[in-house]
Design a protein around this motif. Structure first.
Motif, PDB file in Angstrom:
ATOM      1  N   THR A   1     -32.286  43.263   1.136  1.00  0.00           N
ATOM      2  CA  THR A   1     -32.785  42.035   1.752  1.00  0.00           C
ATOM      3  C   THR A   1     -32.648  40.892   0.774  1.00  0.00           C
ATOM      4  N   TYR A   2     -32.147  39.787   1.252  1.00  0.00           N
ATOM      5  CA  TYR A   2     -32.092  38.586   0.412  1.00  0.00           C
ATOM      6  C   TYR A   2     -33.342  37.766   0.656  1.00  0.00           C
ATOM      7  N   TRP A   3     -33.998  37.378  -0.417  1.00  0.00           N
ATOM      8  CA  TRP A   3     -35.165  36.509  -0.293  1.00  0.00           C
ATOM      9  C   TRP A   3     -34.787  35.157  -0.831  1.00  0.00           C
TER      10      TRP A   3
ATOM     11  N   PRO B   1     -37.432  37.316   5.067  1.00  0.00           N
ATOM     12  CA  PRO B   1     -36.123  37.583   4.492  1.00  0.00           C
ATOM     13  C   PRO B   1     -35.066  36.627   5.012  1.00  0.00           C
ATOM     14  N   GLY B   2     -34.115  36.280   4.160  1.00  0.00           N
ATOM     15  CA  GLY B   2     -33.093  35.321   4.549  1.00  0.00           C
ATOM     16  C   GLY B   2     -31.807  35.984   4.997  1.00  0.00           C
ATOM     17  N   GLY B   3     -31.817  37.279   5.158  1.00  0.00           N
ATOM     18  CA  GLY B   3     -30.600  37.977   5.552  1.00  0.00           C
ATOM     19  C   GLY B   3     -30.528  39.305   4.823  1.00  0.00           C
ATOM     20  N   GLY B   4     -29.494  40.084   5.130  1.00  0.00           N
ATOM     21  CA  GLY B   4     -29.364  41.363   4.465  1.00  0.00           C
ATOM     22  C   GLY B   4     -29.175  42.467   5.491  1.00  0.00           C
ATOM     23  N   ILE B   5     -29.485  43.700   5.078  1.00  0.00           N
ATOM     24  CA  ILE B   5     -29.328  44.813   6.018  1.00  0.00           C
ATOM     25  C   ILE B   5     -30.581  45.664   6.054  1.00  0.00           C
TER      26      ILE B   5
ATOM     27  N   GLY C   1     -19.050  43.374  13.444  1.00  0.00           N
ATOM     28  CA  GLY C   1     -20.210  42.586  13.869  1.00  0.00           C
ATOM     29  C   GLY C   1     -19.913  41.116  13.717  1.00  0.00           C
ATOM     30  N   PRO C   2     -20.764  40.289  14.313  1.00  0.00           N
ATOM     31  CA  PRO C   2     -20.537  38.846  14.218  1.00  0.00           C
ATOM     32  C   PRO C   2     -20.738  38.358  12.787  1.00  0.00           C
ATOM     33  N   SER C   3     -20.268  37.176  12.515  1.00  0.00           N
ATOM     34  CA  SER C   3     -20.373  36.593  11.187  1.00  0.00           C
ATOM     35  C   SER C   3     -21.843  36.493  10.764  1.00  0.00           C
ATOM     36  N   GLY C   4     -22.132  36.887   9.541  1.00  0.00           N
ATOM     37  CA  GLY C   4     -23.491  36.773   9.022  1.00  0.00           C
ATOM     38  C   GLY C   4     -24.383  37.954   9.349  1.00  0.00           C
ATOM     39  N   CYS C   5     -23.819  39.030   9.913  1.00  0.00           N
ATOM     40  CA  CYS C   5     -24.668  40.144  10.338  1.00  0.00           C
ATOM     41  C   CYS C   5     -24.944  41.113   9.200  1.00  0.00           C
ATOM     42  N   GLY C   6     -24.247  40.992   8.089  1.00  0.00           N
ATOM     43  CA  GLY C   6     -24.521  41.876   6.956  1.00  0.00           C
ATOM     44  C   GLY C   6     -23.404  42.863   6.635  1.00  0.00           C
ATOM     45  N   LYS C   7     -22.221  42.655   7.168  1.00  0.00           N
ATOM     46  CA  LYS C   7     -21.106  43.565   6.877  1.00  0.00           C
ATOM     47  C   LYS C   7     -20.719  43.501   5.411  1.00  0.00           C
ATOM     48  N   THR C   8     -20.507  42.265   4.929  1.00  0.00           N
ATOM     49  CA  THR C   8     -20.103  42.101   3.538  1.00  0.00           C
ATOM     50  C   THR C   8     -21.179  42.650   2.611  1.00  0.00           C
ATOM     51  N   THR C   9     -22.445  42.401   2.977  1.00  0.00           N
ATOM     52  CA  THR C   9     -23.536  42.906   2.151  1.00  0.00           C
ATOM     53  C   THR C   9     -23.450  44.418   2.016  1.00  0.00           C
ATOM     54  N   THR C  10     -23.233  45.109   3.133  1.00  0.00           N
ATOM     55  CA  THR C  10     -23.115  46.563   3.101  1.00  0.00           C
ATOM     56  C   THR C  10     -21.973  46.987   2.180  1.00  0.00           C
TER      57      THR C  10
HETATM   58  N1  LIG Z   1     -26.450  36.138  -2.198  1.00  0.00           N
HETATM   59  C1  LIG Z   1     -27.119  35.889  -1.053  1.00  0.00           C
HETATM   60  N2  LIG Z   1     -28.339  35.290  -1.101  1.00  0.00           N
HETATM   61  C2  LIG Z   1     -29.020  35.033   0.038  1.00  0.00           C
HETATM   62  N3  LIG Z   1     -28.602  35.341   1.263  1.00  0.00           N
HETATM   63  C3  LIG Z   1     -27.396  35.938   1.388  1.00  0.00           C
HETATM   64  C4  LIG Z   1     -26.592  36.234   0.233  1.00  0.00           C
HETATM   65  N4  LIG Z   1     -25.446  36.817   0.642  1.00  0.00           N
HETATM   66  C5  LIG Z   1     -25.536  36.888   2.000  1.00  0.00           C
HETATM   67  N5  LIG Z   1     -26.704  36.367   2.440  1.00  0.00           N
HETATM   68  C6  LIG Z   1     -27.156  36.302   3.834  1.00  0.00           C
HETATM   69  O1  LIG Z   1     -27.162  37.589   4.340  1.00  0.00           O
HETATM   70  C7  LIG Z   1     -26.647  37.604   5.660  1.00  0.00           C
HETATM   71  C8  LIG Z   1     -25.488  38.559   5.777  1.00  0.00           C
HETATM   72  O2  LIG Z   1     -24.385  38.064   5.014  1.00  0.00           O
HETATM   73  P1  LIG Z   1     -22.975  38.806   4.966  1.00  0.00           P
HETATM   74  O3  LIG Z   1     -23.203  40.226   4.626  1.00  0.00           O
HETATM   75  O4  LIG Z   1     -22.121  38.047   4.059  1.00  0.00           O
HETATM   76  O5  LIG Z   1     -22.459  38.643   6.455  1.00  0.00           O
HETATM   77  P2  LIG Z   1     -21.049  39.036   7.094  1.00  0.00           P
HETATM   78  O6  LIG Z   1     -21.377  40.051   8.101  1.00  0.00           O
HETATM   79  O7  LIG Z   1     -20.545  37.787   7.724  1.00  0.00           O
HETATM   80  O8  LIG Z   1     -20.145  39.525   6.020  1.00  0.00           O
HETATM   81  C9  LIG Z   1     -26.262  36.175   5.990  1.00  0.00           C
HETATM   82  O9  LIG Z   1     -27.281  35.630   6.789  1.00  0.00           O
HETATM   83  C10 LIG Z   1     -26.206  35.498   4.670  1.00  0.00           C
HETATM   84  O10 LIG Z   1     -26.627  34.165   4.792  1.00  0.00           O
END
Ligand SMILES: Nc1ncnc2c1ncn2[C@@H]1O[C@H](COP(=O)(O)OP(=O)(O)O)[C@@H](O)[C@H]1O
Ligand SMILES: [Mg+2]
Lengths: 383, 583
Positions: free
Chosen positions: A17-19, A26-30, A47-56
């Motif tokens: 989780t991003y804080w 939480p501001g995003g994450g998985i 998944g749609p943009s911003g759903c947390g794929k890159t984070t995973t």
């Molecule tokens: N370093 C970070 N700090 C805070 N929030 C982040 C960070 N990286 C990603 N996020 C948030 O986490 C969510 C998922 O991001 P991301 O995994 O990049 O999405 P995507 O599915 O498009 O790849 C987004 O809402 C993004 O704003």
């Protein structure tokens, strides 16, 4: 590229989780996500943009430290929240292709690809061995003869291939690809899609692929995981995801569909057929691929190609649903015509063969099979 | 809502992990902390020393710390006169440099005027020329016997002079022209980033060239120009060369020359000059605070530019020659006239006006003296050694420091702060602080060239950061992450990826610092001894001893050498389009 040490990837309850510094939420994450990939699987996070794929993906790569969960590849544990152990990314032996390709502009193609071999001094590779491995990797991606080019003189597609060669050169146990095709133009994208798939099968490497494009996912994957707002919605082979979506979100995301909202009176079990009243008042029969509790909000998903149009009064095929409506507009797409039909209060898209023709404003009958009318859960997770 | 709160509680209970992909623990902390301590060891002692001295009452050395110096200073009406003079002088000079520099920059970057290369050449040569040379050239040009006053007398038949260079207006003019090259470079960067679409839209809507400039171009550039003018104003408040060379002989007292005079008095009045210095620092800090706020806003404006934009030059049409005139005039005032005056002085045996009959007495004796005397070779060696050593240390420290800071290595929060501290020290103030430090160090630092090197390192630390930081920011994160995944350690990521990609910015930064240090007078004049003299100090001494011919010859030779360095720097910064040069 033979003898690849392909391995199983185990992900269990991975959480991140991003804080943002001044928020209570939480501001995003998985959310906790788990999956297990057999050796050689082509696995797609969709998944749609911003759903947390890159984070995973970055958690698996070691570019982010997860909050909790467990990650392992074959016998190696990458991360374990319980024992708070984390294997640094430079010891994980994985290959990754970045969205920006991340080709080092100050190095030649050869040096870019040789880098992973050079920086691991413990491998103790001779110069001849390095040259041989780089040649082989470049050969695999179809870039033989480009060794001495400066990386910046390459086209987008070629840079992509360099990035790929660099990712596979030291025969990693896992290949990670983050939207690798999104920066290419449409024609090249199609070509690379096939190429990537072929390469992956040839090398037999376990692959995690990230994309927001459902066509890419359907065409390339062995298994797709659909993610929405940090949560895993459904995981399965492409056909299952397309034909038996878990809920209204997955149905809507996997290609065009019509979602007609309704409320389910009594609970439905797997494979049940139920006659239900839509929120608009119309009554249809729908099939329930998954059990749904009583009083749930649902949506009936009907793909545009599963609907046929007919003049009012035409005989309804045996067991089919029939609704009345009028043609709002139509668009000729070559092989098909796309109609927008106004029903009682819903609008639906319908695809018809180009030889059937209706005019705007015509009254019309809409026929579709209950088998192709999927009653799916449509509970919004958070308000 | 309830869902969200629940999620929130679940998350809060989960362990917070420390570290990042770069690693964690002592191995990552140690280099960062070591570098922080190194930077602090450079920048903190002078600050502490200054404050300590300013609080020591030298008339009563056993009395402990007191505010006696400040009390005496604030009671002295001279402070207020100097402060007023400083502000007046700085404001006037700022206006001169801004008007000239910005006009030339706009004409060069945004129009199709001719002679653009000339503007660049002017800048290159001026960047490398020590201020004292300009000052001596202008003294010659505007002096009693100079060509300007001579012409005036010839035209009107009066016995008076039309300009007095030893006055505040004269000083404003000379100081203003000194800063034109830098204003030109920095304004040029701003104008280059402006989106030509906005101007073209105004032209399409029917606005004239003049209206477009007044209503679109200027308002868009305003925040950047405002920031720049505060910056130049600060530099002018800190200016040392012109106040001492023109102000002091003319009886005009300024803050910086007061500090210098208090130091060079016999015996030196340390307490007085230190408290003066502290006042100056407070003054500059306040200005820097505003500068920081404004330049942040300016960045917001600058990001107006969109994708795929390419500045297209404004077609001046029939008025192209006006643009050309602006460039030519700039060339004349900033380069040709002073250079011609220096050349003239360098080949005449004694100071004499431009006259036909003086031609017969022209001589290369001054050059012969300079090229044959090992004393001058020693000076050049000292100067190049001190400047190169300082530039090298600064670039090395700030390259690593900005990498740590920009990539937010754990523990790196203080690096940027520490490295920026010296920006509040005017050169002369740093000189005062360094003397006091050197007097207390046991190992013979006083009078050695290394004292000057250390002072230069401190002084130019912020400049190094200014070059290195944007350089690191330009390196896409994924280039480093890819190296990490490929198996590289942090050390080899820095060596094999960051450093090579950063090198154009670092080389440009090195040259910029080298050029500034090589002509720096205010620090060196206090710190140099007979064995550690630099070129600028030697010229200053010759000038005050009345040897303008040798000053000029030495200056011409030195200018040629430094112009070569400046050319390399400009070529590198221009190639590296995003770096805007350091402030
Ligand atoms: N370093 C970070 N700090 C805070 N929030 C982040 C960070 N990286 C990603 N996020 C948030 O986490 C969510 C998922 O991001 P991301 O995994 O990049 O999405 P995507 O599915 O498009 O790849 C987004 O809402 C993004 O704003
Ligand atoms: Mg992404």
């Amino acid at each position: 590229m033979t003898s690849i040490n392909s391995m199983t990837l185990e992900v269990s309850n991975l959480t991140k989780t991003y804080w943002t510094s001044n928020s209570r939420f939480p501001g995003g994450g998985i959310q906790p996500i788990s999956f297990s990939l057999k050796a050689g699987t082509f696995f797609t996070l969709l998944g749609p943009s911003g759903c947390g794929k890159t984070t995973t993906l970055r958690c698996i790569a070691g570019l982010e430290i997860p909050d909790d969960g467990r990650l392992s590849l074959g016998p190696t544990t990458f991360f374990d929240g319980a024992s708070n152990s984390n294997l640094p990314l430079n010891q994980r032996n994985i290959g990754m292709v970045f969205q920006s390709y991340a080709i080092w502009p100050h190095m030649t193609v050869f040096e870019n690809v040789a880098f992973p071999l050079r920086v691991r001094s413990q491998l103790k590779l001779s110069a001849a061995k390095i040259t041989e491995m780089v040649r082989e990797a470049l050969n695999t991606v179809g870039l033989s003869g480009y060794e001495n080019r400066s990386a910046t003189q390459l086209s987008g597609g070629q840079q992509q291939r360099v990035a790929l060669a660099r990712a596979i050169v030291r025969q990693p146990g896992l290949l990670l690809l983050d939207e690798p095709l999104s920066n290419l133009d449409a024609l090249l994208r199609d070509e690379m899609r096939n190429e990537l798939k072929r390469l992956q099968k040839q090398i037999g490497i376990t692959t995690v692929y990230v994309t927001h494009d459902q066509h890419e996912a359907l065409e390339m994957s062995d298994i797709i995981a659909v993610i929405n707002a940090g949560m895993l919605e459904q995981m399965g082979p492409p056909r299952e995801i397309y034909n038996r979506p878990r809920n209204a979100f997955v149905a809507g995301f996997m290609g065009a569909t019509n979602l007609l909202p309704a409320k389910l009176g009594e609970s439905a079990g797997t494979g049940d057929y139920r006659t239900i009243t839509l929120d608009s008042g119309e009554v249809i029969k729908a099939c329930f691929p998954y059990p749904i509790a009583a009083n749930s909000k649902i949506a009936v998903s009907i793909r545009p190609e599963s609907v046929s149009l007919a003049a009012p009064g035409t005989a309804v095929p045996e067991g089919y649903n029939a609704l009345e409506g009028s043609v709002l507009s139509s668009g000729f797409l070559g092989n098909i015509v796309r109609y927008t039909i106004q029903l009682c209060s819903n609008r639906i898209q319908v695809h018809q063969p180009a030889d059937i023709h209706f005019n705007d404003g015509d009254r019309i009958a809409v026929h579709f099979s209950p088998e192709k009318s999927l009653g799916l859960s449509d509970e919004r997770r958070t308000a | 809502m309830t869902d969200a709160v629940q999620v929130n509680q679940v998350r809060r209970a989960a362990p917070r992990r420390t570290g990042s992909w770069r690693g964690s623990g002592i191995k990552l902390y140690l280099p960062v902390v070591a570098l922080t301590i190194l930077i602090a060891a450079f920048v903190l002692p002078p600050a502490v020393m200054l404050i300590q001295t300013s609080l020591t009452d030298y008339t009563n050395p056993d009395g402990g710390y007191s505010l006696e110096n400040f009390a005496r200073l604030l009671e002295d009406p001279a402070l207020y006169i100097s402060a007023f003079n400083s502000v007046l002088f700085a404001a006037g000079a700022t206006i001169v440099s801004l008007v000239v520099g910005a006009s030339v920059a706009w004409v060069v970057e945004r129009t199709n005027a001719p002679f653009k290369q000339l503007a660049l050449a002017t800048t290159v040569v001026s960047l490398g020329t020590p201020a004292i040379l300009y000052v001596s050239a202008w003294v010659f040009l505007l002096g009693r016997a100079g060509p300007v006053n001579a012409t005036w007398r010839a035209l009107t038949g009066s016995k008076d002079t039309i300009v007095n260079v030893y006055s505040i207006p004269g000083m404003m003019l000379v100081e203003g022209l000194l800063w034109v090259p830098l204003v030109f470079l920095l304004c040029g960067a701003t104008f280059k980033r402006q989106n030509a679409d906005l101007e073209e839209a105004a032209r399409m809507s029917g606005a004239s060239v003049f209206n477009t400039v007044m209503r679109v171009s200027l308002p868009l550039a305003k925040p950047a120009l405002l920031g720049l003018s505060i910056f130049i104003f600060i530099r002018n408040i800190e200016a040392f060369d012109v106040p001492v060379l023109l102000g002091t002989p003319g009886g005009v007292k300024l803050l910086t020359s007061d500090v210098y005079l208090a130091m060079t008095r016999v015996p030196p009045d340390l307490g007085h000059s230190s408290s003066f210095a502290v006042v100056l620092i407070v003054f500059v800090s306040v200005l820097l605070y505003f500068y920081g706020r404004i330049s942040r806003n300016a960045d917001r404006y600058a990001s107006v530019t969109g994708k795929g934009f390419r500045p297209r030059p404004f077609d001046l049409g029939r008025y192209r020659w006006v643009g050309g005139m602006v460039i030519l005039l700039n060339f004349l005032m900033v380069l040709a006239l002073p250079l011609a005056a220096m050349l003239w002085n360098s080949v005449t045996p004694f100071v004499r006006a431009f006259e036909i009959r003086a031609l017969s007495s022209l001589t290369l004796k001054n050059y012969a003296v300079i090229l044959s005397d090992p004393y001058y070779l020693g000076l050049a060696f000292n100067t190049i050694l001190a400047s190169a050593a300082a530039a090298t240390v600064v670039v090395a420290v700030t390259a690593l420091g900005s990498w740590f800071a920009v990539r937010k290595f754990p523990g790196s929060q203080l690096i940027e702060q520490f490295a920026s501290i010296p920006i509040i020290f005017p050169g002369i103030v740093l000189g005062v602080a360094m003397i006091q430090l050197a007097l207390r160090t046991p190992f013979g630092l006083y009078g050695s060239i290394w004292l000057i090197v250390i002072a230069f390192i401190i002084r130019y630390m912020p400049y190094g950061m200014r070059y290195a930081q944007p350089g690191v920011m330009q390196i896409h994160r994924e280039l480093e992450e890819a190296a990490g995944i490929a198996g590289a350690t942090q050390r080899s990521i820095f060596r094999r990826v960051v450093l090579p990609l950063l090198s154009p910015a670092l080389i440009a930064g090195w040259l910029f610092i080298f050029l500034l240090a090589a002509k720096e007078l205010s620090i060196a004049v206090l710190l140099s001894s007979t064995s550690s003299k630099t070129i600028a100090v030697a010229m200053f001494n010759q000038w005050t001893n009345g040897q303008p011919g040798e000053v000029a010859a030495l200056g011409i030779l030195w200018t040629i050498l430094m112009s070569l360095c400046a050319t390399v720097m400009i070529v590198l910064t221009r190639k590296d389009s995003k770096s805007e040069g350091a402030l």
